[in-house]
Design a protein around this motif. Structure first.
Motif, PDB file in Angstrom:
ATOM      1  N   PHE A 110       0.817  -1.208   0.000  1.00 53.06           N
ATOM      2  CA  PHE A 110       0.000   0.000   0.000  1.00 53.06           C
ATOM      3  C   PHE A 110       0.854   1.262   0.000  1.00 53.06           C
ATOM      4  O   PHE A 110       0.319   2.370  -0.019  1.00 53.06           O
ATOM      5  CB  PHE A 110      -0.963  -0.021   1.193  1.00 53.06           C
ATOM      6  CG  PHE A 110      -2.094  -0.996   0.996  1.00 53.06           C
ATOM      7  CD1 PHE A 110      -3.316  -0.572   0.515  1.00 53.06           C
ATOM      8  CD2 PHE A 110      -1.916  -2.343   1.244  1.00 53.06           C
ATOM      9  CE1 PHE A 110      -4.347  -1.472   0.295  1.00 53.06           C
ATOM     10  CE2 PHE A 110      -2.937  -3.261   1.035  1.00 53.06           C
ATOM     11  CZ  PHE A 110      -4.156  -2.820   0.558  1.00 53.06           C
ATOM     12  N   CYS A 111       2.170   1.082   0.036  1.00 52.48           N
ATOM     13  CA  CYS A 111       3.089   2.207  -0.095  1.00 52.48           C
ATOM     14  C   CYS A 111       3.355   2.478  -1.578  1.00 52.48           C
ATOM     15  O   CYS A 111       3.058   1.653  -2.438  1.00 52.48           O
ATOM     16  CB  CYS A 111       4.383   1.908   0.649  1.00 52.48           C
ATOM     17  SG  CYS A 111       4.168   1.629   2.427  1.00 52.48           S
ATOM     18  N   ASP A 112       3.941   3.630  -1.858  1.00 52.37           N
ATOM     19  CA  ASP A 112       4.204   4.026  -3.244  1.00 52.37           C
ATOM     20  C   ASP A 112       5.462   3.370  -3.808  1.00 52.37           C
ATOM     21  O   ASP A 112       5.570   3.182  -5.024  1.00 52.37           O
ATOM     22  CB  ASP A 112       4.378   5.545  -3.329  1.00 52.37           C
ATOM     23  CG  ASP A 112       3.133   6.307  -2.915  1.00 52.37           C
ATOM     24  OD1 ASP A 112       2.530   6.954  -3.776  1.00 52.37           O
ATOM     25  OD2 ASP A 112       2.755   6.264  -1.728  1.00 52.37           O
ATOM     26  N   TYR A 113       6.408   3.074  -2.950  1.00 48.97           N
ATOM     27  CA  TYR A 113       7.729   2.611  -3.395  1.00 48.97           C
ATOM     28  C   TYR A 113       8.274   1.699  -2.318  1.00 48.97           C
ATOM     29  O   TYR A 113       8.029   1.907  -1.119  1.00 48.97           O
ATOM     30  CB  TYR A 113       8.645   3.826  -3.590  1.00 48.97           C
ATOM     31  CG  TYR A 113       9.949   3.577  -4.320  1.00 48.97           C
ATOM     32  CD1 TYR A 113       9.968   3.494  -5.709  1.00 48.97           C
ATOM     33  CD2 TYR A 113      11.154   3.477  -3.627  1.00 48.97           C
ATOM     34  CE1 TYR A 113      11.175   3.294  -6.388  1.00 48.97           C
ATOM     35  CE2 TYR A 113      12.353   3.286  -4.299  1.00 48.97           C
ATOM     36  CZ  TYR A 113      12.353   3.197  -5.683  1.00 48.97           C
ATOM     37  OH  TYR A 113      13.543   3.003  -6.358  1.00 48.97           O
ATOM     38  N   ARG A 114       9.013   0.663  -2.731  1.00 46.67           N
ATOM     39  CA  ARG A 114       9.533  -0.322  -1.790  1.00 46.67           C
ATOM     40  C   ARG A 114      11.035  -0.524  -2.010  1.00 46.67           C
ATOM     41  O   ARG A 114      11.457  -0.920  -3.097  1.00 46.67           O
ATOM     42  CB  ARG A 114       8.796  -1.670  -1.958  1.00 46.67           C
ATOM     43  CG  ARG A 114       7.395  -1.684  -1.369  1.00 46.67           C
ATOM     44  CD  ARG A 114       6.502  -2.721  -2.011  1.00 46.67           C
ATOM     45  NE  ARG A 114       6.194  -2.371  -3.399  1.00 46.67           N
ATOM     46  CZ  ARG A 114       5.267  -1.466  -3.757  1.00 46.67           C
ATOM     47  NH1 ARG A 114       4.561  -0.856  -2.843  1.00 46.67           N
ATOM     48  NH2 ARG A 114       5.052  -1.175  -5.028  1.00 46.67           N
ATOM     49  N   VAL A 115      11.814  -0.233  -0.968  1.00 52.58           N
ATOM     50  CA  VAL A 115      13.249  -0.515  -0.962  1.00 52.58           C
ATOM     51  C   VAL A 115      13.457  -1.673   0.009  1.00 52.58           C
ATOM     52  O   VAL A 115      13.013  -1.619   1.153  1.00 52.58           O
ATOM     53  CB  VAL A 115      14.074   0.698  -0.486  1.00 52.58           C
ATOM     54  CG1 VAL A 115      15.568   0.367  -0.540  1.00 52.58           C
ATOM     55  CG2 VAL A 115      13.765   1.929  -1.323  1.00 52.58           C
ATOM     56  N   MET A 116      14.135  -2.727  -0.460  1.00 47.70           N
ATOM     57  CA  MET A 116      14.329  -3.917   0.380  1.00 47.70           C
ATOM     58  C   MET A 116      15.803  -4.187   0.615  1.00 47.70           C
ATOM     59  O   MET A 116      16.640  -3.910  -0.246  1.00 47.70           O
ATOM     60  CB  MET A 116      13.673  -5.141  -0.257  1.00 47.70           C
ATOM     61  CG  MET A 116      13.706  -6.388   0.624  1.00 47.70           C
ATOM     62  SD  MET A 116      12.718  -7.747  -0.079  1.00 47.70           S
ATOM     63  CE  MET A 116      13.029  -9.020   1.164  1.00 47.70           C
TER      64      MET A 116
END
Length: 252
Positions: A111-117
């Protein structure tokens, strides 16, 4: 339960419920309040982060199994309210996935705009099937809009937990970096986004997320009771009880 850090116009909301940032009803409500307060106090962007090695282990299953039916329903309603809060936020949110992120943790990141893993031995996925749960369409659609219908079906039906490299290849996450740099990179993406003409960026973002916003416009219209009924299926209960037994055995 949360640690709040301000970075100029961006607020970092960090899960702080050791040992694994498991989601209980109090943490969900605290997160809803923190997200809303961040916007009301003028934040132009939000980072949602976890501890190094663990973003969130998902739902606090032992606590949930200890609830009566009304308590279980209340929990799941609050979970969907949290998803709705993220979906409808008027400012961009970057998920700093600082480690493992199964089930509920993965859902919130969608549900976030961007994902950094974080790179390394960390896994992410909607493994509801493996623990006996049925992922409702309102959750499935959040994955479909990120990875596409076919890939979402394969991941959901198998309940697969995938590693960081697979998550990047499948489009589940947008970027990988070292575990120490995950929040920094999430902040970098937000600062680049916020440097764009604000009216154009915000208006375009609202159009792009219209399907998500519409799906969560009325939480009480979601199939919460159907989901709770499935939670009490004998096979689901047996699978969850076995999971809790394994967790207790590991903790000894």
């Amino acid at each position: 339960m949360l640690t709040i850090t301000q970075h100029d116009a961006v607020i970092d909301i960090q899960f702080a419920r050791p040992p694994v940032n498991a989601l209980n009803i109090n943490l969900l409500r605290a997160l809803q309040t923190a997200l809303t307060d961040a916007v009301h106090t003028g934040a132009r962007g939000i980072v949602l982060s976890g501890a190094q090695g663990m973003f969130s282990a998902g739902v606090d299953v032992p606590a949930l199994l200890a609830c009566d039916r009304a308590g279980v329903r209340e929990f799941w309603r609050e979970f969907f309210v949290t998803c709705a809060t993220l979906a409808r936020l008027p400012v961009p949110v970057a998920a700093a996935i600082t480690g493992h992120s199964p089930a509920g943790g993965a859902v919130l990141s969608l549900f976030c705009d961007y994902r950094v893993m974080a790179q390394g031995p960390y896994r992410i996925g909607l493994n509801e099937v493996q623990v006996g749960l049925i992922a409702p369409d309102c959750i499935q659609m959040a994955l479909r809009r990120v990875v596409g219908a076919y890939r979402a079906e394969r991941l959901l039906v198998s309940g697969a937990l995938i590693d960081a490299e697979q998550a990047l290849a499948f489009g589940f996450v947008d970027e990988l970096t070292t575990v120490e740099q995950v929040t920094t990179r999430a902040l970098h993406w937000l600062n680049e986004t916020l440097a764009l003409p604000a009216h154009a960026m915000s208006g375009t973002r609202q159009i792009a997320r219209a399907d998500l916003i519409a799906a969560y416009a009325d939480v009480d219209a979601l199939p919460i009771d159907t989901f709770v009924d499935a939670f009490y299926h004998p096979q689901t209960q047996a699978t969850l009880q076995a999971l809790v037994a394994r967790l207790k055995s590991k903790a000894k």
